[in-house]
Design a protein around this motif. Structure first.
Motif, PDB file in Angstrom:
ATOM      1  N   SER A  77       0.843  -1.071   0.088  1.00 11.97           N
ATOM      2  CA  SER A  77       0.048  -0.099  -0.062  1.00 11.97           C
ATOM      3  C   SER A  77       0.911   0.981  -0.107  1.00 11.97           C
ATOM      4  O   SER A  77       0.776   2.308  -0.451  1.00 11.97           O
ATOM      5  CB  SER A  77      -0.799  -0.025   1.292  1.00 11.97           C
ATOM      6  N   VAL A  78       1.838   1.261   0.885  1.00 10.06           N
ATOM      7  CA  VAL A  78       2.809   2.496   1.004  1.00 10.06           C
ATOM      8  C   VAL A  78       3.399   2.726  -0.366  1.00 10.06           C
ATOM      9  O   VAL A  78       3.629   3.993  -0.820  1.00 10.06           O
ATOM     10  CB  VAL A  78       3.824   2.078   1.993  1.00 10.06           C
ATOM     11  N   ILE A  79       3.759   1.949  -1.149  1.00 14.70           N
ATOM     12  CA  ILE A  79       4.375   1.930  -2.455  1.00 14.70           C
ATOM     13  C   ILE A  79       3.241   2.573  -3.459  1.00 14.70           C
ATOM     14  O   ILE A  79       4.029   3.238  -4.545  1.00 14.70           O
ATOM     15  CB  ILE A  79       4.902   0.574  -3.238  1.00 14.70           C
ATOM     16  N   THR A  80       2.146   2.449  -3.186  1.00 18.77           N
ATOM     17  CA  THR A  80       1.008   2.827  -4.096  1.00 18.77           C
ATOM     18  C   THR A  80       0.487   4.327  -3.511  1.00 18.77           C
ATOM     19  O   THR A  80       0.242   5.144  -4.359  1.00 18.77           O
ATOM     20  CB  THR A  80      -0.198   1.830  -4.002  1.00 18.77           C
ATOM     21  N   TYR A  81       0.295   4.647  -2.234  1.00 12.44           N
ATOM     22  CA  TYR A  81      -0.419   5.985  -1.975  1.00 12.44           C
ATOM     23  C   TYR A  81       0.532   7.258  -2.208  1.00 12.44           C
ATOM     24  O   TYR A  81       1.789   6.877  -2.122  1.00 12.44           O
ATOM     25  CB  TYR A  81      -1.186   5.729  -0.479  1.00 12.44           C
ATOM     26  N   GLU A  82       0.020   8.261  -2.237  1.00 13.93           N
ATOM     27  CA  GLU A  82       0.789   9.539  -2.296  1.00 13.93           C
ATOM     28  C   GLU A  82       1.658   9.326  -3.500  1.00 13.93           C
ATOM     29  O   GLU A  82       2.645  10.023  -3.809  1.00 13.93           O
ATOM     30  CB  GLU A  82       1.551   9.872  -1.421  1.00 13.93           C
ATOM     31  N   GLY A  83       1.024   8.545  -4.498  1.00 10.08           N
ATOM     32  CA  GLY A  83       1.629   8.575  -5.870  1.00 10.08           C
ATOM     33  C   GLY A  83       2.462   7.101  -6.022  1.00 10.08           C
ATOM     34  O   GLY A  83       3.240   6.709  -5.277  1.00 10.08           O
ATOM     35  N   THR A  84       1.969   6.520  -7.010  1.00 12.82           N
ATOM     36  CA  THR A  84       2.190   4.810  -7.099  1.00 12.82           C
ATOM     37  C   THR A  84       3.801   4.961  -7.488  1.00 12.82           C
ATOM     38  O   THR A  84       4.458   6.177  -8.070  1.00 12.82           O
ATOM     39  CB  THR A  84       1.632   4.285  -8.321  1.00 12.82           C
ATOM     40  N   GLU A  85       4.524   3.981  -7.540  1.00 11.47           N
ATOM     41  CA  GLU A  85       5.906   3.995  -7.856  1.00 11.47           C
ATOM     42  C   GLU A  85       6.156   4.337  -9.429  1.00 11.47           C
ATOM     43  O   GLU A  85       7.008   5.269  -9.801  1.00 11.47           O
ATOM     44  CB  GLU A  85       6.640   2.589  -7.625  1.00 11.47           C
ATOM     45  N   THR A  86       5.241   3.984 -10.103  1.00  8.09           N
ATOM     46  CA  THR A  86       5.124   4.492 -11.618  1.00  8.09           C
ATOM     47  C   THR A  86       5.087   6.096 -11.890  1.00  8.09           C
ATOM     48  O   THR A  86       5.891   6.528 -12.576  1.00  8.09           O
ATOM     49  CB  THR A  86       4.147   3.779 -12.426  1.00  8.09           C
ATOM     50  N   VAL A  87       4.291   6.647 -11.163  1.00  9.68           N
ATOM     51  CA  VAL A  87       4.211   7.972 -11.155  1.00  9.68           C
ATOM     52  C   VAL A  87       5.534   8.919 -10.720  1.00  9.68           C
ATOM     53  O   VAL A  87       6.106   9.508 -11.378  1.00  9.68           O
ATOM     54  CB  VAL A  87       3.190   8.507 -10.169  1.00  9.68           C
ATOM     55  N   HIS A  88       6.079   8.127  -9.776  1.00  5.77           N
ATOM     56  CA  HIS A  88       7.338   8.829  -9.377  1.00  5.77           C
ATOM     57  C   HIS A  88       8.608   8.551 -10.211  1.00  5.77           C
ATOM     58  O   HIS A  88       9.446   9.255 -10.392  1.00  5.77           O
ATOM     59  CB  HIS A  88       7.799   8.339  -7.660  1.00  5.77           C
ATOM     60  N   GLN A  89       8.803   7.271 -11.021  1.00  4.33           N
ATOM     61  CA  GLN A  89       9.405   7.197 -11.950  1.00  4.33           C
ATOM     62  C   GLN A  89       9.379   8.023 -12.996  1.00  4.33           C
ATOM     63  O   GLN A  89      10.433   8.430 -13.560  1.00  4.33           O
ATOM     64  CB  GLN A  89       9.363   5.610 -12.396  1.00  4.33           C
ATOM     65  N   LEU A  90       8.190   8.165 -13.374  1.00  7.07           N
ATOM     66  CA  LEU A  90       7.979   9.090 -14.454  1.00  7.07           C
ATOM     67  C   LEU A  90       8.326  10.746 -14.094  1.00  7.07           C
ATOM     68  O   LEU A  90       8.798  11.466 -14.771  1.00  7.07           O
ATOM     69  CB  LEU A  90       6.466   9.175 -14.811  1.00  7.07           C
ATOM     70  N   VAL A  91       8.256  11.042 -12.847  1.00  3.90           N
ATOM     71  CA  VAL A  91       8.420  12.443 -12.512  1.00  3.90           C
ATOM     72  C   VAL A  91      10.108  12.604 -12.355  1.00  3.90           C
ATOM     73  O   VAL A  91      10.620  13.422 -13.060  1.00  3.90           O
ATOM     74  CB  VAL A  91       7.992  12.766 -10.685  1.00  3.90           C
ATOM     75  N   VAL A  92      10.794  11.475 -11.972  1.00  2.00           N
ATOM     76  CA  VAL A  92      12.189  11.468 -12.114  1.00  2.00           C
ATOM     77  C   VAL A  92      12.447  11.466 -13.658  1.00  2.00           C
ATOM     78  O   VAL A  92      13.423  12.181 -14.046  1.00  2.00           O
ATOM     79  CB  VAL A  92      12.801  10.258 -11.344  1.00  2.00           C
ATOM     80  N   GLY A  93      11.782  10.737 -14.438  1.00  4.91           N
ATOM     81  CA  GLY A  93      12.491  10.738 -16.053  1.00  4.91           C
ATOM     82  C   GLY A  93      11.951  12.177 -16.528  1.00  4.91           C
ATOM     83  O   GLY A  93      12.661  12.180 -17.515  1.00  4.91           O
ATOM     84  N   ARG A  94      10.887  12.560 -16.092  1.00  4.22           N
ATOM     85  CA  ARG A  94      10.799  13.949 -16.880  1.00  4.22           C
ATOM     86  C   ARG A  94      11.738  14.933 -16.344  1.00  4.22           C
ATOM     87  O   ARG A  94      12.387  15.721 -17.320  1.00  4.22           O
ATOM     88  CB  ARG A  94       9.492  14.481 -16.235  1.00  4.22           C
ATOM     89  N   GLU A  95      12.243  14.833 -15.233  1.00  4.02           N
ATOM     90  CA  GLU A  95      13.371  15.771 -14.664  1.00  4.02           C
ATOM     91  C   GLU A  95      14.557  15.329 -15.564  1.00  4.02           C
ATOM     92  O   GLU A  95      15.588  16.251 -15.980  1.00  4.02           O
ATOM     93  CB  GLU A  95      13.670  15.390 -13.176  1.00  4.02           C
ATOM     94  N   ILE A  96      14.969  14.049 -15.933  1.00  6.69           N
ATOM     95  CA  ILE A  96      16.101  13.626 -16.620  1.00  6.69           C
ATOM     96  C   ILE A  96      16.118  14.196 -18.103  1.00  6.69           C
ATOM     97  O   ILE A  96      17.028  14.710 -18.538  1.00  6.69           O
ATOM     98  CB  ILE A  96      16.286  12.081 -16.396  1.00  6.69           C
ATOM     99  N   THR A  97      15.008  14.161 -18.725  1.00  9.09           N
ATOM    100  CA  THR A  97      14.757  14.290 -20.019  1.00  9.09           C
ATOM    101  C   THR A  97      14.337  15.614 -20.422  1.00  9.09           C
ATOM    102  O   THR A  97      14.266  15.938 -21.560  1.00  9.09           O
ATOM    103  CB  THR A  97      13.838  13.029 -20.734  1.00  9.09           C
ATOM    104  N   GLY A  98      13.544  15.981 -19.699  1.00  7.72           N
ATOM    105  CA  GLY A  98      12.513  17.331 -19.764  1.00  7.72           C
ATOM    106  C   GLY A  98      11.527  17.225 -20.642  1.00  7.72           C
ATOM    107  O   GLY A  98      10.723  18.190 -21.027  1.00  7.72           O
ATOM    108  N   ILE A  99      11.174  16.117 -20.753  1.00  9.77           N
ATOM    109  CA  ILE A  99      10.014  15.702 -21.569  1.00  9.77           C
ATOM    110  C   ILE A  99       8.945  15.092 -20.513  1.00  9.77           C
ATOM    111  O   ILE A  99       9.206  13.864 -19.959  1.00  9.77           O
ATOM    112  CB  ILE A  99      10.208  14.680 -22.785  1.00  9.77           C
ATOM    113  N   ASN A 100       7.587  15.576 -20.601  1.00  8.57           N
ATOM    114  CA  ASN A 100       6.568  15.062 -19.787  1.00  8.57           C
ATOM    115  C   ASN A 100       5.921  13.620 -20.597  1.00  8.57           C
ATOM    116  O   ASN A 100       5.459  13.980 -21.542  1.00  8.57           O
ATOM    117  CB  ASN A 100       5.471  15.917 -19.488  1.00  8.57           C
ATOM    118  N   ALA A 101       6.097  12.537 -19.925  1.00  9.02           N
ATOM    119  CA  ALA A 101       5.651  11.407 -20.669  1.00  9.02           C
ATOM    120  C   ALA A 101       4.326  11.048 -20.053  1.00  9.02           C
ATOM    121  O   ALA A 101       3.771   9.945 -20.140  1.00  9.02           O
ATOM    122  CB  ALA A 101       6.568  10.270 -20.194  1.00  9.02           C
ATOM    123  N   PHE A 102       3.679  11.605 -18.895  1.00 13.83           N
ATOM    124  CA  PHE A 102       2.410  11.458 -18.477  1.00 13.83           C
ATOM    125  C   PHE A 102       1.395  12.714 -18.495  1.00 13.83           C
ATOM    126  O   PHE A 102       1.795  13.536 -18.897  1.00 13.83           O
ATOM    127  CB  PHE A 102       2.447  11.014 -17.074  1.00 13.83           C
TER     128      PHE A 102
END
Length: 188
Positions: free
Chosen positions: A163-188
């Protein structure tokens, strides 16, 4: 609010589905000086920072209990902890827990300095939740057949961490936030 029943995680608290249909918030009740989702999402960033610490506690609880078990569980006239496989696993757990502690500590220092960024919080939540759930599962494995019983805490922590890995943003959401920071491209 519809209460969720038959949960296998976070069983000590009530979980509900909340629906807000056709809700209008009067201007007097709105967050001052906030436009759009910036205000509520700012609160989420602060909550997510706090969440980075919780999985560390779960991981430490699993690690501590499993270490004691391995030191006392005798197999072939030797403690389970005398095997290379178990020592390697325990050493790796200690390394990952320490790294998560240092990550959250540094994030707290940035928070105190007013320079903490939401992407840094996403990275820490993603890292610390993943670390803890992996450690809980590894501890359950070291405990063998006893690892799936309520006699030991790793299975309970593993279920709660799902549950913790899901609430306040799923793991995937946080991966995409980091990915956006790295690439400058919003993928979600």
């Amino acid at each position: 609010a519809q209460e969720v029943h038959k949960k296998m995680s976070l069983r000590a608290s009530v979980t509900s589905a909340l629906f807000l249909d056709n809700v209008r918030v009067p201007d007097a009740n709105r967050l001052p000086g906030v436009k759009g989702l910036k205000g509520p999402l700012g609160c989420l960033t602060q909550a997510r920072y706090g969440i980075t610490w919780g999985p560390i506690g779960a991981a430490i609880a699993c690690f501590s209990e499993t270490t004691e078990y391995a030191k006392n569980r005798m197999l072939f006239q030797r403690p389970l902890a005398a095997t290379q496989a178990v020592q390697l696993k325990l050493a790796d757990m200690a390394r990952r827990i320490t790294l998560a502690q240092l990550l959250s500590l540094q994030l707290g220092r940035l928070k105190d300095a007013g320079t903490m960024q939401p992407t840094q919080v996403s990275l820490a939540k993603w890292n610390n939740c993943r670390m803890a759930i992996d450690i809980a599962r590894e501890c359950r494995d070291i405990l063998g057949g006893a690892g799936i019983t309520t006699e030991h805490s790793p299975i309970r922590h593993a279920l709660n961490l799902e549950s913790v890995i899901t609430y306040e943003g799923t793991e995937t959401v946080h991966q995409l936030v980091v990915g956006r920071e790295i690439t400058g491209i919003n993928a979600f």
